[in-house]
Design a protein around this motif. Structure first.
Motif, PDB file in Angstrom:
ATOM      1  N   THR A 287       0.853  -1.186   0.000  1.00 51.42           N
ATOM      2  CA  THR A 287       0.000   0.000   0.000  1.00 51.42           C
ATOM      3  C   THR A 287       0.884   1.230   0.000  1.00 51.42           C
ATOM      4  N   TRP A 288       0.404   2.312  -0.588  1.00 52.93           N
ATOM      5  CA  TRP A 288       1.200   3.535  -0.691  1.00 52.93           C
ATOM      6  C   TRP A 288       0.877   4.531   0.416  1.00 52.93           C
ATOM      7  N   SER A 289       0.036   4.162   1.360  1.00 58.37           N
ATOM      8  CA  SER A 289      -0.287   5.085   2.440  1.00 58.37           C
ATOM      9  C   SER A 289      -0.438   4.317   3.747  1.00 58.37           C
ATOM     10  N   VAL A 293       0.059   9.458   6.340  1.00 56.77           N
ATOM     11  CA  VAL A 293       1.298   9.550   5.566  1.00 56.77           C
ATOM     12  C   VAL A 293       1.133   8.749   4.273  1.00 56.77           C
ATOM     13  N   ALA A 294       1.505   9.343   3.157  1.00 54.35           N
ATOM     14  CA  ALA A 294       1.439   8.651   1.866  1.00 54.35           C
ATOM     15  C   ALA A 294       2.745   8.870   1.115  1.00 54.35           C
ATOM     16  N   LEU A 295       2.921   8.098   0.061  1.00 55.19           N
ATOM     17  CA  LEU A 295       4.140   8.162  -0.745  1.00 55.19           C
ATOM     18  C   LEU A 295       3.777   8.401  -2.207  1.00 55.19           C
ATOM     19  N   ALA A 296       4.688   9.049  -2.922  1.00 55.70           N
ATOM     20  CA  ALA A 296       4.514   9.273  -4.360  1.00 55.70           C
ATOM     21  C   ALA A 296       5.878   9.215  -5.034  1.00 55.70           C
ATOM     22  N   GLY A 297       5.884   9.065  -6.351  1.00 54.50           N
ATOM     23  CA  GLY A 297       7.132   8.980  -7.096  1.00 54.50           C
ATOM     24  C   GLY A 297       7.908   7.724  -6.748  1.00 54.50           C
ATOM     25  N   ASP A 298       9.235   7.807  -6.862  1.00 54.78           N
ATOM     26  CA  ASP A 298      10.073   6.632  -6.608  1.00 54.78           C
ATOM     27  C   ASP A 298       9.913   6.086  -5.197  1.00 54.78           C
ATOM     28  N   ALA A 299       9.577   6.929  -4.251  1.00 54.56           N
ATOM     29  CA  ALA A 299       9.371   6.450  -2.880  1.00 54.56           C
ATOM     30  C   ALA A 299       8.271   5.405  -2.819  1.00 54.56           C
ATOM     31  N   ALA A 300       7.273   5.533  -3.682  1.00 50.44           N
ATOM     32  CA  ALA A 300       6.147   4.596  -3.710  1.00 50.44           C
ATOM     33  C   ALA A 300       6.350   3.469  -4.694  1.00 50.44           C
ATOM     34  N   HIS A 301       6.952   3.767  -5.857  1.00 53.68           N
ATOM     35  CA  HIS A 301       6.926   2.780  -6.943  1.00 53.68           C
ATOM     36  C   HIS A 301       8.095   2.968  -7.910  1.00 53.68           C
ATOM     37  N   ALA A 302       9.299   3.084  -7.390  1.00 56.25           N
ATOM     38  CA  ALA A 302      10.459   3.264  -8.266  1.00 56.25           C
ATOM     39  C   ALA A 302      10.433   2.225  -9.380  1.00 56.25           C
ATOM     40  N   THR A 303      10.577   2.696 -10.614  1.00 57.92           N
ATOM     41  CA  THR A 303      10.506   1.784 -11.767  1.00 57.92           C
ATOM     42  C   THR A 303      11.883   1.308 -12.212  1.00 57.92           C
ATOM     43  N   SER A 304      12.942   2.002 -11.814  1.00 57.57           N
ATOM     44  CA  SER A 304      14.343   1.801 -12.209  1.00 57.57           C
ATOM     45  C   SER A 304      14.598   2.440 -13.563  1.00 57.57           C
TER      46      SER A 304
END
Length: 402
Positions: A287-289, A293-304
């Motif tokens: 989960t991203w939250s 507190v929630a996450l976005a960008g690479d913090a949530a879903h780094a693609t490489s």
């Protein structure tokens, strides 16, 4: 600029990180009338850097921000990627769009710093930026979040959003150690710059053997060239992160060849004062939250970087997160809607790193031979899988007024 939205219960928002996702999120939250603070460890917005691509759905995001004319002026316009064999002989050249499944007419390629500046400029005087600081502790009290900063300051916010990258400090504080969410993709890389005396301009030269790549990537004539040394390695060398000399030794040992510009690249890597060493990896969270507190960008879903989509997915996710917070007065409902909309797009683009990465770094001789055969053909096959992923989401329109 501000639009009437239903967010009175969650008016103050702290964003941690001011690279790409953070300023993009701050822009849209300010657009909807939130009180936004951005904290960033660096002393200022980071300039320069290698070029990144804005494709597909992300192109629509920057268009809605009114940034396309500015980004067009900053467009790097890499014209070709040349692939070389182990002896340094040319195999073939393709356009970046052919390899990545992009569109030459629509895609934007800009230096990371130019994109960060473009995102920062419209909100510089509208959003509070706290540079040279970071979050030291988070205390989610249910109705608000108490934040302690490294500087010793204490503040209270309705919500906290971590946009502080692959090795996110916010994620560590709210979700626990990175190990549980980090997915190593089997490669290590070193990035650095090297003087340009090769006459390269708006192009990249890529040398390959199975599981290894050496890259020279040039922007404008006369600028320093970006060098990359990438190697396949079964185990992630985490011990090397605490030892810069070990990083340099590890990479140098993997490139003993005396062909092409390999010795020059190794020497430049050993002496670089701008060396960036990391593993090629992704972040996969259930989960991203968590609470407020929630996450976005690479913090949530780094693609490489093998996906080529990190910044594009970050721009899309930031737009959706801000829009859902504007649409929902309850943060839990907003975070749920954000993840429901953005996660399939993020995961589809994450998959490009494992299904589409062989074009840049073929792991086996068979994959390398197949890639080289395609390069020698009259027309390089279009990467339809990547193109579908880039355009895999139709953006919602969150504005309540025209």
């Amino acid at each position: 600029m501000n639009h009437s939205v239903n967010h009175s219960a969650n008016r103050s928002i702290l964003i941690s990180g001011a690279s790409i996702a953070g300023p993009a999120l701050a822009y849209w939250l300010d657009h909807y009338g939130f009180d936004v603070t951005v904290v960033e460890r660096a002393p200022q917005i980071r300039g320069g850097g290698y070029a990144i691509d804005i494709r597909g759905t992300a192109r629509e995001v920057v268009d809605r921000m009114g940034l396309v004319p500015q980004l067009r002026r900053a467009h790097v316009n890499t014209r070709k990627l040349s692939f070389l064999d182990a002896d340094g002989a040319l195999i073939g050249s393709v356009t970046p769009e052919a390899l990545a499944g992009g569109s030459a007419d629509l895609d934007l390629e800009v230096r990371r710093g130019d994109l960060a500046d473009a995102l920062h400029a419209p909100i510089r005087d509208r959003v509070e930026f706290l540079f040279e600081d970071s979050i030291a502790a988070l205390d989610d009290r249910g109705g608000h979040v108490d934040v302690t900063f490294d500087s010793g300051a204490h503040r209270t916010f309705d919500l906290v959003i971590g946009t502080d990258g692959l090795h996110s400090n916010t994620r560590r504080l709210a979700f626990g150690p990175e190990d549980a969410y980090h997915r190593y993709l089997g490669h290590v890389f070193a990035g650095f710059t090297v003087a340009d005396d090769l006459g390269l301009s708006r192009e990249a030269a890529i040398w390959n053997t199975p599981g290894r790549a050496a890259v020279l990537y040039a922007h404008e004539p006369g600028e320093r060239i970006h060098g990359f040394l990438i190697l396949k390695r079964e185990d992630a060398p985490y011990d090397a992160f605490r030892n810069p000399q070990a990083q340099r030794d590890l990479v140098a040992a993997a490139f003993p060849e005396r062909t092409w510009h390999i010795p020059r690249l190794v020497d430049a890597m050993r002496g670089a004062d701008d060396l960036f060493f990391d593993v090629v990896s992704q972040i996969h969270l259930p989960t991203w939250s968590r609470g407020r507190v929630a996450l976005a960008g690479d913090a949530a879903h780094a693609t490489s970087f093998l996906s080529g989509q990190g910044s594009s997915v970050a721009l899309v996710g930031a737009y959706i997160l801000a829009g859902e917070l504007a649409r929902h007065s309850d943060h839990t409902a907003a975070f749920t809607a954000y993840e429901r909309t953005a996660r399939p797009f993020a995961e589809r683009n994450q998959a490009l790193a494992t299904t589409g990465g062989t074009g840049l770094i073929p792991s086996t001789q068979a994959e390398l031979d197949a890639r080289n055969t395609a390069l020698r053909a009259p027309t390089y096959p279009t990467n339809t899988e990547a193109s579908a992923a880039h355009n895999g989401l139709t953006l919602p329109n969150y504005d309540r007024t025209p």
